[in-house]
Design a protein around this motif. Structure first.
Motif, PDB file in Angstrom:
ATOM      1  N   PHE A 185     -60.549 -23.683  13.897  1.00  0.00           N
ATOM      2  CA  PHE A 185     -61.645 -23.152  14.721  1.00  0.00           C
ATOM      3  C   PHE A 185     -61.294 -23.133  16.205  1.00  0.00           C
ATOM      4  O   PHE A 185     -62.054 -22.591  17.022  1.00  0.00           O
ATOM      5  CB  PHE A 185     -62.958 -23.918  14.474  1.00  0.00           C
ATOM      6  N   THR A 186     -60.147 -23.691  16.584  1.00  0.00           N
ATOM      7  CA  THR A 186     -59.707 -23.638  17.981  1.00  0.00           C
ATOM      8  C   THR A 186     -58.668 -22.543  18.223  1.00  0.00           C
ATOM      9  O   THR A 186     -58.301 -22.302  19.378  1.00  0.00           O
ATOM     10  CB  THR A 186     -59.089 -24.985  18.408  1.00  0.00           C
ATOM     11  N   PHE A 236     -56.170 -18.516  25.785  1.00  0.00           N
ATOM     12  CA  PHE A 236     -55.435 -19.285  26.791  1.00  0.00           C
ATOM     13  C   PHE A 236     -54.059 -18.660  27.018  1.00  0.00           C
ATOM     14  O   PHE A 236     -53.646 -18.458  28.168  1.00  0.00           O
ATOM     15  CB  PHE A 236     -55.281 -20.740  26.329  1.00  0.00           C
ATOM     16  N   VAL A 237     -53.363 -18.364  25.937  1.00  0.00           N
ATOM     17  CA  VAL A 237     -52.020 -17.796  26.048  1.00  0.00           C
ATOM     18  C   VAL A 237     -52.069 -16.440  26.749  1.00  0.00           C
ATOM     19  O   VAL A 237     -51.266 -16.154  27.651  1.00  0.00           O
ATOM     20  CB  VAL A 237     -51.368 -17.665  24.657  1.00  0.00           C
ATOM     21  N   GLY A 290     -58.528 -14.208  35.376  1.00  0.00           N
ATOM     22  CA  GLY A 290     -59.795 -14.825  35.774  1.00  0.00           C
ATOM     23  C   GLY A 290     -60.828 -14.767  34.675  1.00  0.00           C
ATOM     24  O   GLY A 290     -61.554 -15.742  34.429  1.00  0.00           O
ATOM     25  N   VAL A 291     -60.914 -13.624  33.989  1.00  0.00           N
ATOM     26  CA  VAL A 291     -61.875 -13.474  32.894  1.00  0.00           C
ATOM     27  C   VAL A 291     -61.568 -14.449  31.761  1.00  0.00           C
ATOM     28  O   VAL A 291     -62.448 -15.150  31.245  1.00  0.00           O
ATOM     29  CB  VAL A 291     -61.871 -12.024  32.370  1.00  0.00           C
ATOM     30  N   LEU A 292     -60.290 -14.512  31.366  1.00  0.00           N
ATOM     31  CA  LEU A 292     -59.911 -15.376  30.243  1.00  0.00           C
ATOM     32  C   LEU A 292     -59.958 -16.853  30.615  1.00  0.00           C
ATOM     33  O   LEU A 292     -60.305 -17.698  29.781  1.00  0.00           O
ATOM     34  CB  LEU A 292     -58.516 -14.991  29.750  1.00  0.00           C
ATOM     35  N   ASP A 293     -59.632 -17.171  31.870  1.00  0.00           N
ATOM     36  CA  ASP A 293     -59.723 -18.561  32.308  1.00  0.00           C
ATOM     37  C   ASP A 293     -61.174 -19.026  32.323  1.00  0.00           C
ATOM     38  O   ASP A 293     -61.480 -20.165  31.923  1.00  0.00           O
ATOM     39  CB  ASP A 293     -59.104 -18.711  33.702  1.00  0.00           C
ATOM     40  N   SER A 334     -66.730 -21.344  27.993  1.00  0.00           N
ATOM     41  CA  SER A 334     -67.161 -21.024  26.629  1.00  0.00           C
ATOM     42  C   SER A 334     -66.396 -21.826  25.585  1.00  0.00           C
ATOM     43  O   SER A 334     -66.990 -22.581  24.815  1.00  0.00           O
ATOM     44  CB  SER A 334     -66.989 -19.524  26.365  1.00  0.00           C
ATOM     45  N   HIS A 335     -65.084 -21.664  25.564  1.00  0.00           N
ATOM     46  CA  HIS A 335     -64.300 -22.310  24.511  1.00  0.00           C
ATOM     47  C   HIS A 335     -64.382 -23.834  24.568  1.00  0.00           C
ATOM     48  O   HIS A 335     -64.669 -24.480  23.547  1.00  0.00           O
ATOM     49  CB  HIS A 335     -62.836 -21.875  24.595  1.00  0.00           C
ATOM     50  N   ILE A 336     -64.120 -24.425  25.723  1.00  0.00           N
ATOM     51  CA  ILE A 336     -64.091 -25.885  25.828  1.00  0.00           C
ATOM     52  C   ILE A 336     -65.445 -26.504  25.464  1.00  0.00           C
ATOM     53  O   ILE A 336     -65.505 -27.424  24.628  1.00  0.00           O
ATOM     54  CB  ILE A 336     -63.638 -26.338  27.232  1.00  0.00           C
ATOM     55  N   PRO A 337     -66.575 -26.040  26.028  1.00  0.00           N
ATOM     56  CA  PRO A 337     -67.867 -26.619  25.629  1.00  0.00           C
ATOM     57  C   PRO A 337     -68.170 -26.424  24.135  1.00  0.00           C
ATOM     58  O   PRO A 337     -68.711 -27.328  23.489  1.00  0.00           O
ATOM     59  CB  PRO A 337     -68.876 -25.854  26.496  1.00  0.00           C
TER      60      PRO A 337
END
Length: 216
Positions: free
Chosen positions: A148-149, A156-157, A172-175, A181-184
């Protein structure tokens, strides 16, 4: 997903399937960096079991590769009890360099070294259960972080590819997606797993009542 599939997905997302500006080994390093970020930012636990043979008369053994927290140690299938240096002084009558041997019952950890007490008098199987940080990634590695990650790893890549390409808008958008979004979302998922399943929580042995000579 495999590392190779993550590489393909990132290249497709950035429209750079055959572009040699990013080597495959470079992208594997980016995947590894993403896994480390997940480990550090989300508290992602990677559980591994290590087995090795003891040597007669040898007390000290190397800490398992990538291990960051020892959860349990067994000798020939029997649980060893963690002790402190003070406990070891009591056992040896303050003679730390004693050569007394026998079947190990206790262990202590110092300077990333496992020390058994008594010193093994026979060859046996030492089994270590540990929480580990991710290992370095190659195209043939098995991804240690859960599936799921993997979508987050792709983003990230791709973001890091954009950074190298000086495409700062895409980066900037992906960071921002990674951070906001992803980390939380991954943190929330991990918390739900622990809350809903008692077996997902492995206690540190040093916190248990029998973790010292006085508490056995």
């Amino acid at each position: 997903m495999t590392p190779a599939q993550i590489e393909t997905a990132a290249r497709q997302l950035y429209n750079s399937i055959n572009d040699t500006f990013w080597s495959s080994s470079e992208i594997m390093t980016l995947i590894y960096r993403a896994c480390l970020e997940l480990y550090l930012e989300c508290g992602l636990v990677i559980e591994r079991t290590f087995s090795s043979s003891t040597v007669i008369g040898t007390r000290e053994y190397a800490y398992p590769t990538n291990a960051r927290a020892i959860k349990r140690i067994e000798y020939n299938g029997k649980k060893l009890f963690p002790i402190s240096q003070r406990d070891d002084d009591s056992l040896t009558l303050q003679q730390d360099d004693t050569t007394a041997t026998g079947e190990p019952v206790y262990y202590e950890i110092w300077d990333n070294t496992l020390m058994l007490r008594p010193t093994p008098s026979a060859v046996g199987t030492l089994t270590v259960y540990a929480h580990c940080e991710p290992q370095e990634i190659t195209s043939t590695s098995v991804m240690e972080v859960p599936s799921f990650t993997h979508g987050a790893v792709v983003d990230f890549v791709t973001g890091q590819m954009a950074m190298k390409d000086k495409n700062f808008d895409t980066h900037g958008v992906l960071d921002a997606r990674w951070t906001n979004s992803h980390i939380p979302r991954i943190k929330k998922r991990l918390k739900l797993n622990k809350r809903g399943d008692g077996f997902a929580v492995v206690q540190s042995e040093e916190l248990l009542p029998h973790g010292s000579l006085s508490g056995q």
